[in-house]
Design a protein around this motif. Structure first.
Motif, mmCIF file in Angstrom:
data_model
loop_
_atom_site.group_PDB
_atom_site.id
_atom_site.type_symbol
_atom_site.label_atom_id
_atom_site.label_comp_id
_atom_site.label_asym_id
_atom_site.label_seq_id
_atom_site.Cartn_x
_atom_site.Cartn_y
_atom_site.Cartn_z
ATOM 1 N N VAL A 60 -10.749 3.940 2.334
ATOM 2 C CA VAL A 60 -10.720 2.475 2.260
ATOM 3 C C VAL A 60 -10.118 2.030 0.931
ATOM 4 C CG1 VAL A 60 -12.169 0.406 2.137
ATOM 5 C CG2 VAL A 60 -12.634 2.147 3.874
ATOM 6 N N VAL A 61 -10.572 2.639 -0.159
ATOM 7 C CA VAL A 61 -10.047 2.281 -1.483
ATOM 8 C C VAL A 61 -8.555 2.598 -1.563
ATOM 9 C CG1 VAL A 61 -10.158 2.778 -3.966
ATOM 10 C CG2 VAL A 61 -12.275 2.555 -2.643
ATOM 11 N N ALA A 62 -8.167 3.784 -1.128
ATOM 12 C CA ALA A 62 -6.755 4.171 -1.184
ATOM 13 C C ALA A 62 -5.898 3.253 -0.312
ATOM 14 C CB ALA A 62 -6.584 5.631 -0.755
ATOM 15 N N GLY A 63 -6.403 2.892 0.855
ATOM 16 C CA GLY A 63 -5.663 1.985 1.732
ATOM 17 C C GLY A 63 -5.473 0.619 1.106
ATOM 18 N N MET A 64 -6.506 0.106 0.470
ATOM 19 C CA MET A 64 -6.379 -1.200 -0.185
ATOM 20 C C MET A 64 -5.465 -1.119 -1.397
ATOM 21 S SD MET A 64 -7.160 -4.237 0.267
ATOM 22 C CE MET A 64 -6.687 -5.653 -0.688
ATOM 23 N N MET A 65 -5.541 -0.023 -2.133
ATOM 24 C CA MET A 65 -4.634 0.143 -3.270
ATOM 25 C C MET A 65 -3.190 0.178 -2.797
ATOM 26 S SD MET A 65 -6.585 2.768 -5.884
ATOM 27 C CE MET A 65 -5.171 2.929 -6.945
ATOM 28 N N ARG A 66 -2.928 0.872 -1.696
ATOM 29 C CA ARG A 66 -1.568 0.929 -1.165
ATOM 30 C C ARG A 66 -1.088 -0.472 -0.792
ATOM 31 N NH1 ARG A 66 1.558 -0.209 2.388
ATOM 32 N NH2 ARG A 66 -0.089 -0.993 3.690
ATOM 33 N N HIS A 67 -1.969 -1.245 -0.185
ATOM 34 C CA HIS A 67 -1.632 -2.621 0.209
ATOM 35 C C HIS A 67 -1.322 -3.480 -1.025
ATOM 36 C CE1 HIS A 67 -1.680 -6.311 2.488
ATOM 37 N NE2 HIS A 67 -2.623 -6.801 1.693
ATOM 38 N N VAL A 68 -2.166 -3.394 -2.033
ATOM 39 C CA VAL A 68 -1.947 -4.154 -3.265
ATOM 40 C C VAL A 68 -0.651 -3.709 -3.947
ATOM 41 C CG1 VAL A 68 -2.866 -4.554 -5.600
ATOM 42 C CG2 VAL A 68 -4.383 -4.702 -3.622
ATOM 43 N N PHE A 69 -0.410 -2.416 -3.977
ATOM 44 C CA PHE A 69 0.829 -1.913 -4.577
ATOM 45 C C PHE A 69 2.049 -2.451 -3.830
ATOM 46 C CE2 PHE A 69 -0.702 2.280 -6.754
ATOM 47 C CZ PHE A 69 -1.633 1.562 -7.476
ATOM 48 N N ALA A 70 1.984 -2.460 -2.514
ATOM 49 C CA ALA A 70 3.113 -2.965 -1.722
ATOM 50 C C ALA A 70 3.350 -4.445 -2.013
ATOM 51 C CB ALA A 70 2.861 -2.741 -0.234
ATOM 52 N N LEU A 71 2.295 -5.232 -2.071
ATOM 53 C CA LEU A 71 2.431 -6.658 -2.365
ATOM 54 C C LEU A 71 2.939 -6.911 -3.781
ATOM 55 C CD1 LEU A 71 -0.843 -8.099 -0.757
ATOM 56 C CD2 LEU A 71 1.503 -8.311 0.109
ATOM 57 N N SER A 72 2.594 -6.013 -4.696
ATOM 58 C CA SER A 72 2.956 -6.187 -6.101
ATOM 59 C C SER A 72 4.278 -5.526 -6.472
ATOM 60 C CB SER A 72 1.854 -5.620 -7.002
ATOM 61 O OG SER A 72 0.624 -6.232 -6.720
ATOM 62 N N GLY A 73 4.867 -4.793 -5.553
ATOM 63 C CA GLY A 73 6.117 -4.103 -5.840
ATOM 64 C C GLY A 73 5.949 -2.883 -6.736
ATOM 65 N N ILE A 74 4.760 -2.307 -6.740
ATOM 66 C CA ILE A 74 4.504 -1.103 -7.543
ATOM 67 C C ILE A 74 4.962 0.096 -6.732
ATOM 68 C CG2 ILE A 74 2.705 0.343 -8.578
ATOM 69 C CD1 ILE A 74 1.110 -2.298 -9.005
ATOM 70 N N ASP A 75 6.020 0.746 -7.213
ATOM 71 C CA ASP A 75 6.546 1.881 -6.456
ATOM 72 C C ASP A 75 6.983 3.053 -7.334
ATOM 73 O OD1 ASP A 75 8.773 0.724 -7.546
ATOM 74 O OD2 ASP A 75 9.765 0.297 -5.638
ATOM 75 N N ALA A 76 6.871 2.925 -8.640
ATOM 76 C CA ALA A 76 7.212 4.022 -9.540
ATOM 77 C C ALA A 76 5.934 4.778 -9.910
ATOM 78 C CB ALA A 76 7.892 3.493 -10.793
ATOM 79 N N ILE A 77 6.094 6.065 -10.164
ATOM 80 C CA ILE A 77 4.943 6.918 -10.442
ATOM 81 C C ILE A 77 4.136 6.400 -11.639
ATOM 82 C CG2 ILE A 77 4.225 9.233 -11.162
ATOM 83 C CD1 ILE A 77 6.613 10.306 -9.548
ATOM 84 N N GLY A 78 4.804 6.072 -12.711
ATOM 85 C CA GLY A 78 4.113 5.569 -13.897
ATOM 86 C C GLY A 78 3.384 4.266 -13.615
ATOM 87 N N GLU A 79 4.040 3.388 -12.864
ATOM 88 C CA GLU A 79 3.404 2.113 -12.504
ATOM 89 C C GLU A 79 2.165 2.350 -11.656
ATOM 90 O OE1 GLU A 79 6.483 0.079 -10.381
ATOM 91 O OE2 GLU A 79 7.389 -0.746 -12.193
#
Length: 131
Positions: A60-79
């Motif tokens: 659940v946590v990982a799924g929500m983090m993925r969703h937040v990352f997608a909305l925020s444009g976080i796609d680099a490893i460091g980010e």
């Protein structure tokens, strides 16, 4: 592919938790006020169920983090690593501390559990941005 990322991120956090709590087992037991005898009884009864539920909650946590990352444009490893670190440190850790504070648990327990949450979220963030 996203489901595999979420599954892998949750697995990474789960494995980290195994290592973290094995290394800090004695300190955690003292801080939590749990004896080895209590753990032995617990492990004989519902440990498998507890581990299963824990893994589902990490999904659940990982799924929500993925969703937040997608909305925020976080796609680099460091980010991903830094964002995960921030989520663990500034969202989850304070909540753990609040719960332990009202439960009158020692600060050491909060540090152990919040330390794991922070590192686990950082690992999740890193894994989510690897693929």
């Amino acid at each position: 592919m996203e489901a595999l990322n979420v599954l892998t991120a949750a697995l990474g956090a789960f494995i980290l938790g195994s290592v973290w709590y094995m290394m800090l087992a004695e300190t955690w037991k003292r801080a939590a006020g749990v004896s080895s005898e209590q753990l032995a009884q617990y492990e004989g009864g519902i440990a498998l169920r507890t581990f299963g539920i824990s893994f589902v909650l990490q999904l659940v946590v990982a799924g929500m983090m993925r969703h937040v990352f997608a909305l925020s444009g976080i796609d680099a490893i460091g980010e991903g690593f830094v964002a995960g670190l921030g989520i663990g440190l500034f969202f989850i850790s304070p909540w753990i501390a609040i719960n332990n504070l009202y439960s009158m648990r020692p600060a050491r327990l909060s540090l152990i559990d919040a330390g794991y949450a922070t590192l686990a979220c950082a690992v999740m963030g890193l894994i989510l941005t690897l693929f």
